[in-house]
Motif scaffolding. Sequence first.
Motif, short mmCIF file in Angstrom:
data_model
loop_
_atom_site.label_atom_id
_atom_site.label_comp_id
_atom_site.label_asym_id
_atom_site.label_seq_id
_atom_site.Cartn_x
_atom_site.Cartn_y
_atom_site.Cartn_z
N ALA A 141 78.28 26.02 86.74
CA ALA A 141 77.66 25.82 88.05
C ALA A 141 76.30 25.15 87.89
N ARG A 142 75.61 25.49 86.82
CA ARG A 142 74.29 24.90 86.56
C ARG A 142 74.40 23.39 86.32
N THR A 143 75.42 23.00 85.53
CA THR A 143 75.62 21.57 85.24
C THR A 143 75.98 20.81 86.50
N LEU A 144 76.88 21.38 87.29
CA LEU A 144 77.30 20.74 88.53
C LEU A 144 76.11 20.55 89.46
N LYS A 145 75.30 21.58 89.59
CA LYS A 145 74.13 21.51 90.47
C LYS A 145 73.14 20.47 89.98
N ARG A 146 72.96 20.39 88.66
CA ARG A 146 72.01 19.43 88.10
C ARG A 146 72.45 17.99 88.35
N HIS A 147 73.75 17.72 88.16
CA HIS A 147 74.27 16.38 88.41
C HIS A 147 74.05 15.97 89.85
N LEU A 148 74.29 16.89 90.77
CA LEU A 148 74.11 16.56 92.18
C LEU A 148 72.64 16.34 92.51
N GLN A 149 71.77 17.15 91.96
CA GLN A 149 70.33 16.98 92.20
C GLN A 149 69.85 15.62 91.71
N GLN A 150 70.35 15.21 90.55
CA GLN A 150 69.96 13.92 90.01
C GLN A 150 70.49 12.77 90.84
N ALA A 151 71.57 13.02 91.58
CA ALA A 151 72.13 11.99 92.48
C ALA A 151 71.53 12.10 93.88
N GLY A 152 70.57 13.03 94.06
CA GLY A 152 69.93 13.20 95.36
C GLY A 152 70.81 13.92 96.37
N LEU A 153 71.71 14.77 95.87
CA LEU A 153 72.64 15.48 96.74
C LEU A 153 72.59 16.98 96.46
N SER A 154 73.23 17.74 97.34
CA SER A 154 73.42 19.17 97.10
C SER A 154 74.87 19.50 97.42
N TYR A 155 75.34 20.61 96.85
CA TYR A 155 76.73 21.01 97.11
C TYR A 155 76.91 21.34 98.59
N ARG A 156 75.88 21.91 99.22
CA ARG A 156 75.95 22.22 100.65
C ARG A 156 76.18 20.95 101.48
N GLN A 157 75.52 19.87 101.10
CA GLN A 157 75.71 18.60 101.80
C GLN A 157 77.16 18.14 101.73
N LEU A 158 77.74 18.22 100.53
CA LEU A 158 79.13 17.78 100.36
C LEU A 158 80.10 18.69 101.10
N GLN A 159 79.79 19.99 101.12
CA GLN A 159 80.62 20.92 101.90
C GLN A 159 80.56 20.56 103.38
N ASP A 160 79.35 20.33 103.90
CA ASP A 160 79.19 19.99 105.32
C ASP A 160 79.87 18.67 105.64
N GLU A 161 79.79 17.73 104.73
CA GLU A 161 80.45 16.44 104.91
C GLU A 161 81.95 16.62 105.09
N GLU A 162 82.54 17.49 104.24
CA GLU A 162 83.99 17.73 104.33
C GLU A 162 84.33 18.57 105.56
N ARG A 163 83.50 19.55 105.90
CA ARG A 163 83.75 20.35 107.11
C ARG A 163 83.72 19.45 108.35
N TYR A 164 82.77 18.55 108.40
CA TYR A 164 82.67 17.63 109.54
C TYR A 164 83.91 16.75 109.62
N ARG A 165 84.38 16.25 108.48
CA ARG A 165 85.58 15.42 108.47
C ARG A 165 86.79 16.20 108.97
N GLN A 166 86.93 17.43 108.48
CA GLN A 166 88.06 18.25 108.93
C GLN A 166 87.92 18.64 110.40
N ALA A 167 86.69 18.93 110.82
CA ALA A 167 86.46 19.31 112.22
C ALA A 167 86.85 18.18 113.15
N CYS A 168 86.46 16.95 112.83
CA CYS A 168 86.81 15.79 113.67
C CYS A 168 88.32 15.62 113.76
#
Length: 215
Positions: A141-168
């Motif tokens: 989990a630490r590695t995954l979080k670090r990769h996303l931080q370095q890409a300027g993202l968070s896992y919460r952002q990606l979750q919300d992105e997918e929730r929004y897609r499914q919601a639409c």
Amino acid sequence: LQLRSTRPLGVAHDFIIEAMLVGLAFMIEQLLESLPEGLEIHRRGPAPAWLAALREDVGVPVRFDQSEDALVFPLSALEARPRLADPQVAAIAREQCEMEFRQWRTEEEGVMAERIRTALQDHAAPLPSLEGMADRLAVSARTLKRHLQQAGLSYRQLQDEERYRQACRLLAKAEKSISEVAYHLGYNDVANFSKAFKRWSGLTPKGYREQHSRV
């Protein structure tokens, strides 16, 4: 110099690790014109049937049942001057390596984000936690979080992105009520879903449905 695989290599694991360690030993021999005294290859697990051939081909001790897969050498080898050493060439090579490394890290971070997006799209609601996604991608989990931080993202952002897609997609189905859509996405409270959807789109779920029903 320890070798550790951050991703599953399957049946090719032993072959890849062994090839890399032997390759490094040959590289050292080419750079120094001879193998430094004390150089050893350490391998985890039992010795294979081809151990005798391996030792003969490599020319250095190969020890099995060790705690790590590693190339072991004395510290004095780090002070050895490679043949054809050229300070200017070394500086250019170092700069090139650093540039390649930065590019690789950028690409790796982008790849990780896309792997997560794909995994989220393939996962039925509710979406997995950060720890659950890390297990699925065979990283910590630490590695995954670090990769996303370095890409300027968070896992919460990606979750919300997918929730929004499914919601639409679900809101486009007139037969589904807004509460059914909310529950499908893992929300126990319709009000929380409405608040989240408005944050994503600027519209309430009802407003989004009405707007798109007229299109």
